[in-house]
Design a protein around this motif. Structure first.
Motif, PDB file in Angstrom:
ATOM      1  N   PHE A 107      22.927  38.979  24.050  1.00  0.00           N
ATOM      2  CA  PHE A 107      22.830  37.482  24.798  1.00  0.00           C
ATOM      3  C   PHE A 107      21.729  36.707  23.826  1.00  0.00           C
ATOM      4  CE2 PHE A 107      25.477  39.735  27.391  1.00  0.00           C
ATOM      5  CZ  PHE A 107      26.501  38.539  27.775  1.00  0.00           C
ATOM      6  N   PRO A 454      40.303  43.373  32.830  1.00  0.00           N
ATOM      7  CA  PRO A 454      39.913  42.097  31.852  1.00  0.00           C
ATOM      8  C   PRO A 454      38.679  41.288  32.410  1.00  0.00           C
ATOM      9  CG  PRO A 454      41.834  41.805  33.437  1.00  0.00           C
ATOM     10  CD  PRO A 454      41.481  43.265  33.373  1.00  0.00           C
ATOM     11  N   CYS A 462      33.079  39.325  36.147  1.00  0.00           N
ATOM     12  CA  CYS A 462      33.232  37.828  36.011  1.00  0.00           C
ATOM     13  C   CYS A 462      33.143  37.263  37.440  1.00  0.00           C
ATOM     14  CB  CYS A 462      34.743  37.693  35.664  1.00  0.00           C
ATOM     15  SG  CYS A 462      35.304  36.017  35.386  1.00  0.00           S
ATOM     16  N   LEU A 463      32.664  36.022  37.398  1.00  0.00           N
ATOM     17  CA  LEU A 463      32.446  35.311  38.721  1.00  0.00           C
ATOM     18  C   LEU A 463      33.617  34.542  39.087  1.00  0.00           C
ATOM     19  CD1 LEU A 463      30.108  34.353  40.583  1.00  0.00           C
ATOM     20  CD2 LEU A 463      29.966  32.459  39.306  1.00  0.00           C
ATOM     21  N   ALA A 468      40.443  32.158  38.268  1.00  0.00           N
ATOM     22  CA  ALA A 468      41.379  32.715  37.058  1.00  0.00           C
ATOM     23  C   ALA A 468      42.773  33.093  37.816  1.00  0.00           C
ATOM     24  CB  ALA A 468      40.798  33.777  36.479  1.00  0.00           C
TER      25      ALA A 468
END
Ligand code: HEM
Length: 521
Positions: A107, A454, A462-463, A468
């Motif tokens: 990052f 995924p 993942c938020l 999604a």
């Protein structure tokens, strides 16, 4: 005098370099971990695969390294990569007591004040990240996504109608671009109550989509030359070197600034005029300003804009490519197409029927398996998900990973592991379905489901999972249920990723995933 100059200019730096090389190879805290010597000395090793002469290929080179050195390898002076489906929970635990920081080695944007620096996604420290994430989590909860479903449905309906408008025309639709237009509009509409309007243009917002696609190319350079990247991004704009990547990032910054600014102004007014909690459903900015987990220093415009940048970036390409991949495989495989259409017809009797809500579509078992297989094979996020355990040593196969070291797995390797997903490059929804085919082919469905991740794992996964999934169900349901299309000159090679810029990347020479719209299905 001359010999003194020789000493300072040549011999001392050389001696320093030689000692650094020896130190890095033999005496660091991870020198016991096998791997190429050059990689343990310098990140320039990555440059060969990621920058020149190859681009975005280091992730794929890992395969060769793992074959040579085993499941755990040293890939940098202080970085390790592991390839073992059974070691995921150890690296990405869900228990907040087992802290996992992110690593600045990956990052790289931390310190630039750009590229989402200070966002939750780019916050290194475990606890600081937790507070920032908690301020956004309610806005992306399953319940909120259900409440705000009309925002998603509006965009999916627009997309479907646009597709139908191409019926019998000779103009082909390129699916990855079309899906990017959709997901860009959905994430902006969902998060800010107003969209970028990509779907209002004939080309599905191609310039915006390309801007995002080009922007991610900065990652390999910035990871390898982090201090230089930070220096460049901190320069005044007029002093920055001319580069398409920089131009795109500045355009992106401007775009997100104006969207965040109007939500911010509106939210500040709401805070004065009504109870903050009542306005919290309006936009993500309203929700974050109402969040108790954030202090005033984290509620500034600049900080909220950073989260907006990550949300839009994270929510667009990943979902778009998964959708395009799903549609490609459905259209390319008549057996799969027939099954999906038959199932969709049970809740959407004709092409003109209303698009059913997600609560109904998600009950379709075959379609769910198709989407699971698409999430697996699309490799939305293909890059290594790097972490640091700040206060526990980890052990892999007797080898110690001392606290503070950067380690990672890549979901690309988990989802390509033939012991869990036989013939990993082939599209088989049945590997996720209990039934005759799984039994006859000896597929372990429970194992396939267990290792499908995924969206990452643990406290920093993942938020946007609920959002999604809603996009995937609504879009594939609506397009297969309403639109008849056929692929034109598109093959498997057009949907297989060949590069990694954190997100997986399709071949640039390809003409894309092209369809001709024939009419209603
Ligand atoms: C198919 C679609 C998607 C895939 C495959 C995907 C995948 C991922 C993965 C693997 C991570 C973890 C990254 C890491 O560990 O460093 C992540 C993080 C994240 N994703 Fe997604 N994502 C998708 C869609 C979305 C959407 C629609 C949103 C919009 C809200 C979103 C927002 C985020 C955010 C904000 C993070 C950072 C979370 C944090 O650090 O706490 N993603 N995503």
């Amino acid at each position: 005098m001359a010999s003194l100059t020789l000493l300072t200019i040549i011999i001392l730096p050389l001696a320093y370099l030689v000692s650094l090389v020896i130190y890095r190879i033999y005496f660091t805290r991870i020198s016991h971990i096998p791997g190429p010597k050059l990689a343990s000395v310098t990140y320039l090793y990555h440059a060969w695969y990621d920058l020149w002469p190859h681009q975005g290929r280091f992730t794929f080179h890992l395969e060769e390294l793992h074959k040579r050195y085993g499941p755990i390898i040293r890939i940098g002076p202080d970085e390790v990569h592991i390839k073992d489906v059974n070691y995921v929970n150890e690296i990405y635990p869900s228990d907040h007591r087992r802290k996992r920081n992110k690593s600045a080695l990956f990052f790289w944007m931390v310190g630039t004040d750009e590229f989402g620096d200070h966002s939750a996604g780019a916050t290194l420290d475990h606890e600081t990240h937790r507070a920032k994430r908690n301020s956004m989590a309610p806005y992306f909860s399953a319940r909120m996504v259900r409440d705000l479903e009309p925002r998603i449905l509006g965009k999916v309906t627009l997309l479907r109608d646009k597709f139908l408008a191409f019926s019998n025309s000779n103009q082909l639709v390129e699916l990855r671009n079309a899906m990017s237009g959709l997901t860009l509009d959905v994430i902006s509409e969902y998060s800010f109550g107003s969209s970028f309007g990509a779907l209002n243009s004939n080309d599905f917002g191609r310039p915006l989509n390309n801007m995002l696609l080009q922007g991610v190319k900065v990652h390999p350079f910035a990871r390898i030359f982090r201090p230089l990247a930070i220096f460049i991004f901190r320069l005044p704009r007029w002093l920055m070197p001319a580069s398409e990547i920089l131009d795109n990032s500045i355009k992106y910054d401007t775009l997100i600034s104006s969207m965040t600014q109007s939500a911010f102004t509106d939210a500040m007014a709401s805070c004065e005029n009504e109870k903050a909690s009542e306005a919290a459903h309006r936009t993500i900015v309203h929700s974050m300003l109402a969040a108790e987990s954030l202090g005033p220093e984290d509620k500034t415009f600049a900080r909220l804009k950073a989260d907006a940048m990550v949300l839009i970036g994270a929510g667009t390409e990943t979902t778009a490519r998964t959708l395009a991949t799903a549609l490609y495989h459905i259209l390319a495989t008549p057996r799969v197409y027939d099954k999906v259409l038959a199932e969709v017809r049970t809740i959407m009797p004709s092409a003109d029927s209303p698009i059913p809500p997600v609560t109904k579509i998600c009950q379709l078992k075959y379609l769910t398996a198709v989407l699971e297989e698409s999430l697996r094979i699309a490799h939305g996020v293909a890059g290594r998900l790097s972490r640091i355990a700040p206060d526990e040593d980890l052990f892999y196969d007797g080898l110690k990973l001392p606290k503070g070291v950067t380690f990672s797995q890549s979901m690309y390797y988990i989802h390509s592991d033939p012991s869990v997903y036989p013939f990993p490059d082939e599209f088989h929804p049945e590997r996720f379905l209990e039934g005759e085919e799984a039994v006859s082919k000896k597929w372990d469905v429970a194992l396939a489901k267990e290792h499908l991740q995924p969206f990452g794992k643990g406290t920093r996964n993942c938020l946007g999972i609920n959002l999604a999934w809603s996009e995937l169900y609504l879009t594939v349901g609506a397009l297969i249920g309403s639109v008849k299309m056929e692929l034109v000159d598109t093959g498997k090679e057009d949907v297989m990723i060949v590069k990694e810029y954190f997100v997986g990347y399709l071949p640039e020479a390809s003409k894309g995933i092209r369809v001709k719209v024939l009419g209603k299905s």
